[in-house]
Design a protein around this motif. Sequence first.
Motif, PDB file in Angstrom:
ATOM      1  N   ARG A  22      22.793  23.165 -17.080  1.00  0.00           N
ATOM      2  CA  ARG A  22      21.203  23.065 -17.068  1.00  0.00           C
ATOM      3  C   ARG A  22      20.900  22.074 -16.263  1.00  0.00           C
ATOM      4  O   ARG A  22      19.816  22.302 -15.558  1.00  0.00           O
ATOM      5  CB  ARG A  22      20.890  22.823 -18.599  1.00  0.00           C
ATOM      6  CG  ARG A  22      19.299  22.990 -18.646  1.00  0.00           C
ATOM      7  CD  ARG A  22      18.777  22.782 -20.017  1.00  0.00           C
ATOM      8  NE  ARG A  22      17.349  23.033 -20.330  1.00  0.00           N
ATOM      9  CZ  ARG A  22      16.728  22.680 -21.143  1.00  0.00           C
ATOM     10  NH1 ARG A  22      17.083  22.199 -22.076  1.00  0.00           N
ATOM     11  NH2 ARG A  22      15.577  23.058 -21.342  1.00  0.00           N
ATOM     12  N   TRP A  23      21.509  20.756 -16.149  1.00  0.00           N
ATOM     13  CA  TRP A  23      21.139  19.705 -15.067  1.00  0.00           C
ATOM     14  C   TRP A  23      22.137  19.666 -14.239  1.00  0.00           C
ATOM     15  O   TRP A  23      23.354  19.691 -14.425  1.00  0.00           O
ATOM     16  CB  TRP A  23      20.732  18.490 -16.061  1.00  0.00           C
ATOM     17  CG  TRP A  23      19.721  18.476 -16.984  1.00  0.00           C
ATOM     18  CD1 TRP A  23      19.847  19.031 -18.152  1.00  0.00           C
ATOM     19  CD2 TRP A  23      18.218  18.247 -16.944  1.00  0.00           C
ATOM     20  NE1 TRP A  23      18.640  18.806 -18.813  1.00  0.00           N
ATOM     21  CE2 TRP A  23      17.725  18.451 -17.765  1.00  0.00           C
ATOM     22  CE3 TRP A  23      17.665  17.636 -15.688  1.00  0.00           C
ATOM     23  CZ2 TRP A  23      16.152  18.288 -18.019  1.00  0.00           C
ATOM     24  CZ3 TRP A  23      16.315  17.459 -15.705  1.00  0.00           C
ATOM     25  CH2 TRP A  23      15.570  17.723 -17.168  1.00  0.00           C
ATOM     26  N   HIS A  75      11.886  22.005 -12.981  1.00  0.00           N
ATOM     27  CA  HIS A  75      10.515  21.565 -13.680  1.00  0.00           C
ATOM     28  C   HIS A  75      10.438  20.103 -13.339  1.00  0.00           C
ATOM     29  O   HIS A  75       9.531  19.424 -13.076  1.00  0.00           O
ATOM     30  CB  HIS A  75      10.295  21.929 -15.214  1.00  0.00           C
ATOM     31  CG  HIS A  75      10.556  23.433 -15.349  1.00  0.00           C
ATOM     32  ND1 HIS A  75       9.605  24.023 -15.131  1.00  0.00           N
ATOM     33  CD2 HIS A  75      11.493  24.087 -16.094  1.00  0.00           C
ATOM     34  CE1 HIS A  75       9.742  25.356 -15.480  1.00  0.00           C
ATOM     35  NE2 HIS A  75      10.917  25.233 -16.136  1.00  0.00           N
ATOM     36  N   LEU A  76      11.472  19.309 -13.541  1.00  0.00           N
ATOM     37  CA  LEU A  76      11.314  17.738 -13.687  1.00  0.00           C
ATOM     38  C   LEU A  76      12.687  17.334 -12.956  1.00  0.00           C
ATOM     39  O   LEU A  76      13.858  17.725 -13.032  1.00  0.00           O
ATOM     40  CB  LEU A  76      11.594  17.497 -15.093  1.00  0.00           C
ATOM     41  CG  LEU A  76      11.504  16.040 -15.690  1.00  0.00           C
ATOM     42  CD1 LEU A  76       9.918  15.655 -15.135  1.00  0.00           C
ATOM     43  CD2 LEU A  76      11.448  15.754 -16.955  1.00  0.00           C
ATOM     44  N   PHE A 238      11.818  21.334 -22.557  1.00  0.00           N
ATOM     45  CA  PHE A 238      12.714  20.264 -23.004  1.00  0.00           C
ATOM     46  C   PHE A 238      12.187  19.416 -24.207  1.00  0.00           C
ATOM     47  O   PHE A 238      12.722  18.352 -24.405  1.00  0.00           O
ATOM     48  CB  PHE A 238      13.421  19.401 -21.995  1.00  0.00           C
ATOM     49  CG  PHE A 238      13.056  19.817 -20.689  1.00  0.00           C
ATOM     50  CD1 PHE A 238      13.597  20.537 -19.635  1.00  0.00           C
ATOM     51  CD2 PHE A 238      11.751  19.071 -20.084  1.00  0.00           C
ATOM     52  CE1 PHE A 238      13.190  20.724 -18.469  1.00  0.00           C
ATOM     53  CE2 PHE A 238      11.699  19.114 -18.745  1.00  0.00           C
ATOM     54  CZ  PHE A 238      12.132  19.995 -18.018  1.00  0.00           C
ATOM     55  N   ALA A 239      10.958  19.623 -24.717  1.00  0.00           N
ATOM     56  CA  ALA A 239      10.511  18.881 -25.701  1.00  0.00           C
ATOM     57  C   ALA A 239      10.285  17.455 -25.161  1.00  0.00           C
ATOM     58  O   ALA A 239      10.079  17.259 -23.880  1.00  0.00           O
ATOM     59  CB  ALA A 239      11.409  18.635 -26.856  1.00  0.00           C
ATOM     60  N   ALA A 322      17.511  11.013 -21.250  1.00  0.00           N
ATOM     61  CA  ALA A 322      18.044  11.445 -22.524  1.00  0.00           C
ATOM     62  C   ALA A 322      16.989  12.312 -23.281  1.00  0.00           C
ATOM     63  O   ALA A 322      15.681  11.821 -23.120  1.00  0.00           O
ATOM     64  CB  ALA A 322      18.892  10.715 -23.186  1.00  0.00           C
ATOM     65  N   PRO A 323      17.446  13.030 -24.440  1.00  0.00           N
ATOM     66  CA  PRO A 323      16.469  13.640 -25.297  1.00  0.00           C
ATOM     67  C   PRO A 323      15.548  12.544 -25.981  1.00  0.00           C
ATOM     68  O   PRO A 323      14.589  12.877 -26.617  1.00  0.00           O
ATOM     69  CB  PRO A 323      17.367  14.580 -26.087  1.00  0.00           C
ATOM     70  CG  PRO A 323      18.307  14.562 -25.241  1.00  0.00           C
ATOM     71  CD  PRO A 323      18.788  13.742 -24.436  1.00  0.00           C
ATOM     72  N   GLU A 324      16.331  11.635 -26.122  1.00  0.00           N
ATOM     73  CA  GLU A 324      15.505  10.447 -27.111  1.00  0.00           C
ATOM     74  C   GLU A 324      15.946   9.064 -26.671  1.00  0.00           C
ATOM     75  O   GLU A 324      16.748   8.796 -26.107  1.00  0.00           O
ATOM     76  CB  GLU A 324      15.500  10.693 -28.598  1.00  0.00           C
ATOM     77  CG  GLU A 324      17.022  10.939 -28.851  1.00  0.00           C
ATOM     78  CD  GLU A 324      17.310  11.223 -30.588  1.00  0.00           C
ATOM     79  OE1 GLU A 324      18.013  10.629 -30.935  1.00  0.00           O
ATOM     80  OE2 GLU A 324      16.736  12.075 -30.751  1.00  0.00           O
TER      81      GLU A 324
END
Length: 890
Positions: A22-23, A75-76, A238-239, A322-324
């Motif tokens: 995905r990345w 997107h990013l 991706f929240a 990272a996601p968080e």
Amino acid sequence: MSKNPELDRLADHDAGTVDWKRWGTYLSDRAWGTVREDYSADGDAWNYFPHDHARSRVYRWNEDGIGGFCDQKQHLCLAVGLWNEKDPILKERMFGLSNLQGNHGEDVKEYYFFLDGTPTHSYMKMLYKYPQVEYPYEELVEVNGNRDQSQQEYELFDALHDEFLANRYFDVFIEYAKAGPEDILCRITAVNRGHDAAPIHILPHLWYRNTWSWETDQTRPAIQQVAPGVATTTHPEFATRSWQIRASDGRSVDLLFTENETNFSRIDKSKNLSRYVKDGFHNAVINNDSSAINRERGSKMTGHAHAMIPPGEEFVVELRFAPESSADPFEDFDAVFAARIADADEFYEAMRPPTLSDDSQLVARQAFGSLLWSKQYYHFDVYRWLKGDPTQPTPPESRWKGRNWRWKQLHNADVILMPDAWEYPWYASWDLAFHCIAISHIDPAFAKQQLLMMGYEWYQHANGQYPAYEWNFDDVNPPVLCWAAWRVYQIELEQKGTGDTKFLKQMFQNGMLNFSYWVNRKDDSGRDIFGGGFLGMDNIGCFDRDKPLPDGGTLEQSDGTSWMALYCATMLNIASELAVEEPLYQNMAVKYFEHFLNIAHAMTNMDGAGINLWDAEDEFFYDVISLPSGESIPVKIHSMVGLVPLFAVFVESAEREQGKGLEKFNEAAKWFIGNRPDLLKNVAPVKEPGQNGAHILAILSTDRLTAVLRRMLDPEEFLSDYGIRSVSRYHLEHPYEFDAGGQKFEVKYTPAESDSRLFGGNSNWRGPIWFPVNYTIVRSLHEFSRYYGDSYKVECPTGSGVWMSLDEVAGELAQRLCNIFLRDAAQDGRRAVFGDNDYFQTDPHWRDYVHFSEYFNGDTGAGVGASHQTGWTALVVSLLYEYWKQHERG
């Protein structure tokens, strides 16, 4: 615990359980000057969106940057900005010359190397060599602009010669490692190679591609600071994601924000739509304008780290995306990088042929890495581009009958394996075919997906044509996608013991449609002679083969016709393979078998019933011009055009011929041969069994094969120390001249840069060595050897008294091609690709970093053309991996 974690990641991704891809490094080195961004009335893409606009003007379709990373829909984006306190602009993208600025066409004027990578992008590494002095933007444009075709290009090394010899530059290493499919670590290491302390500013960027300026209902996303060195952002795809940064010297890293919006005030003196604009970081850092940036939020962000680096020392900036967020995001940072590097080493060691040397593996790994860094997100909706966006000015009406207007169905928004990320930040279908062969050695699933993609209805035209490239999707390239698919199938079969017949069936269906396009559109006379135009080999002829010929003539092409014969052989191969499972494919096999013989007969017809592309006196194939008067004139250039007939060969082993599924095909083939003996007169001995009972289909009879190889393997003609030249060295002293329409045309042997502006001048097929056709020659010789075996030998080189089997000749050519990149012990470890640049050859910080150039000097093997066109030049890994036994023997 698996012994090969990268193989496990690939397996999980291919099974659809974890999206490891995905990345990845899907960001172009250049988006300015492309057709997609050109909304001019005259189609002048280079001048409509020049490099000077790129830092200030928003892109419509794709982003660019240095060492970039992004999601698969872009997107990013992440990338790296740099400043040395000398340059007039922030270094955010690679600089190069446009097509008209360069005396040999467009060319990137930077030094960077893609050093490593894994198929899932779990580890990626590149190197950018950043001068410590002012970058000579204006000088490179001015000097090259004042040079003509007879002079060499003026390179960055020429402009900064003394500075490079004094090592006044930074080695900037950019590395990525994944702790998980969504957890991305980036490490930027700047090493001062000079003898004095020098300042550097490192600015890792995070930004959103502008998707909101072109629609009426889109909102602009934001990235915002939540703590020192920490920012977060939320997006529907991706929240929430966190971005955290630190510098190795313990200094705090300032976060700067702006908007990815055009600075209209700078571009056209009009009013800005936003207070903060795309070049805000440039204005803040270089012009010390604090009002240019927001300290809290924006759609574009950077961390600003800077240091004075002592000589020989390094400065490191690290970030985690990272996601968080984490209380200590860098606690396992070094451990993750060490693990991913170890995974990459283990992965490539498992792929490495048993006796491949360390230097060969170094070259192969850099070639694979460069291929992986050349995967780019490519976005282009032709209908939308023609029509325009609802929020933007309407494009000129002329566009509806201008470039690519026939391709309204084309809507691409995918990660595609490009020729390279700067000169060619767009796909070319025949280039892609060869890219897929090379990358199939490490990621066959991706190779198959790329080939199938060209047959999607939003790529392939309804008439069957594959899109050529964005400058002209209508152009005609050699039809080699199915040939590449067959080769990818074979490579995977050799690796895994089983072949993907489902993939072959899908490619076969797309190929039938494309084959029909060729038969209906490119055989105007209905005589099985095909004239496809320039066919990818730019200036190989004496005039532009894509345009009407002088005196109203028609060009009957030896190479176009031979490519179609290869197409027949390929489809016959695939149909025969599929017939084992589904006998109905026998019917199609018969069709392609018959069509092959008709094409071969038309090319080699000696009785006057058709066009004679074989010259009996010269014993070579030539293009022929058919004049309205009925006269036929052979174009007697000793070129790759006359070697392409070698490619059209099909050998059926006795085992497959006598196996399940081909009974009806064998009966039909025997009937056809018995009833059309005239078609067998001047082709390979179809009816005679060869080694181990094999049978052959080939344009070249044994006598003609011998004659063509005699010329091809002659050092005074095609054979170079580094492969097969595209035009014979014979034309150095004997230029070919052709008079027509009151004009005089000439072709002479020019082993390096082109001396003609034909097709822009940046590509030259009049003498250099090109990997795609060389690889195809090697594979064709291998195929011939399956029929002739060791009993048939040719002199190699011609006149040497050394006789070799065709398989040995294939190995010899493979070794010569590999020697372009490998250290030559007899020449003090020099690499031919570097030419006569002693600094590149000997300096410890340059000599083991290689460029995979577009083509190579036919005499010296030095890299020429686009310096980073790894795509089909990465076929060197196929030669290393497929012919390692011959290398060992040699």
